[in-house]
Design a protein around this motif. Sequence first.
Motif, short mmCIF file in Angstrom:
data_model
loop_
_atom_site.label_atom_id
_atom_site.label_comp_id
_atom_site.label_asym_id
_atom_site.label_seq_id
_atom_site.Cartn_x
_atom_site.Cartn_y
_atom_site.Cartn_z
N LEU A 308 -3.22 -2.57 2.75
CA LEU A 308 -3.56 -3.39 1.53
C LEU A 308 -5.00 -3.27 1.37
O LEU A 308 -5.64 -3.32 0.24
N VAL A 309 -5.87 -3.23 2.42
CA VAL A 309 -7.28 -2.89 2.22
C VAL A 309 -7.46 -1.71 1.59
O VAL A 309 -8.29 -1.62 0.54
N PHE A 310 -6.89 -0.66 1.99
CA PHE A 310 -7.04 0.73 1.31
C PHE A 310 -6.49 0.61 -0.24
O PHE A 310 -7.54 1.12 -1.21
N VAL A 311 -5.50 -0.02 -0.66
CA VAL A 311 -5.18 -0.06 -2.26
C VAL A 311 -6.15 -0.85 -2.81
O VAL A 311 -6.47 -0.58 -3.75
N TYR A 312 -6.71 -1.95 -2.34
CA TYR A 312 -7.75 -2.74 -2.95
C TYR A 312 -9.09 -1.90 -3.23
O TYR A 312 -9.60 -2.14 -4.45
#
Length: 316
Positions: A308-312
């Motif tokens: 989720l951090v990567f996508v954000y």
Amino acid sequence: MSIVWVVLGLLLLVVGGEFLVRSSVALSFKLKLSKLVIGMTVVSFATSAPELLVSLQAALEGSSDISLGNVIGSNIANIGLVLGITALISPLVVDRDFYRLNWPMMMILSMLLYAFLREDMLLSAWEGVFFMLALTVFLVIMIRDSRKKIKVNLEEVDDALQETSNFKIVIWLLIGAAALYFGSEWLVMGAKELALAVGISEYAISVTVIAIGTSVPELAASVIAALKKEKAISLGNLIGSNIFNIASVLGLTSIVKPIAVNPETPEILSTNIFWMIGFAAILIPMVFTPKRYEIGRLKGMVLFGAYLVFVYLSVS
């Protein structure tokens, strides 16, 4: 309208991939190939077909960002999204083949991809040939190794397909080929339009939206298996998918048309490829600590949270 093209493209890729897998396996039975060889080669190549068509279509249209983003994003999604969510539902048991053969191969190919791209900002035809040769050697070793074992997991090869008629095989092949062709064309076109409309790069769209889309079939299958308390998708299958994405998808695409790194998207080499390598590398400490040979809910939460951090970060 761009979102419609993306959704339609993804749907056709899922349908086309399914028909291609079924027809390929049925044809392999006709050619008297063993279930072992079918499971490890034919099924693996066929399930990589959607990613291959998308990368090939993008490269031919001069959108190398989408070619690279599709593979890098898919490899990250396979571990962060698919493995993360599956482990959250039901813990995964890891066998020794994972760290003895599959994981080292995935790490070697990931590091080589970075080295090849870093050297001259290009994945050349010769480097693509090297990837394909490496994949061939890996498959030969895997098949020989599996033949020595009494019990081999061949769940993904459907015995019923042995009875398929030649007419059905041809129809399935035609449907699969047509769906994959139009699906990849619409998806690439939609991704370009969506990037323009939203105001972010084609690469950001490919590494998130397209990558998640091409990982949906694996995610759905593994979640359903986990919810039914059946054996969830094996770690070996996910790692195998990552190996095929680099070696066959980027390998074959670069043989047809060399893939250049777009200087306008430096995050490919400065950030995102390190996310891909990082997600691969962290699996080893996760497998051995604190509980050995198991990826449980806490580890799944860490993987999914990191994804989720990567996508954000990719779309912000």
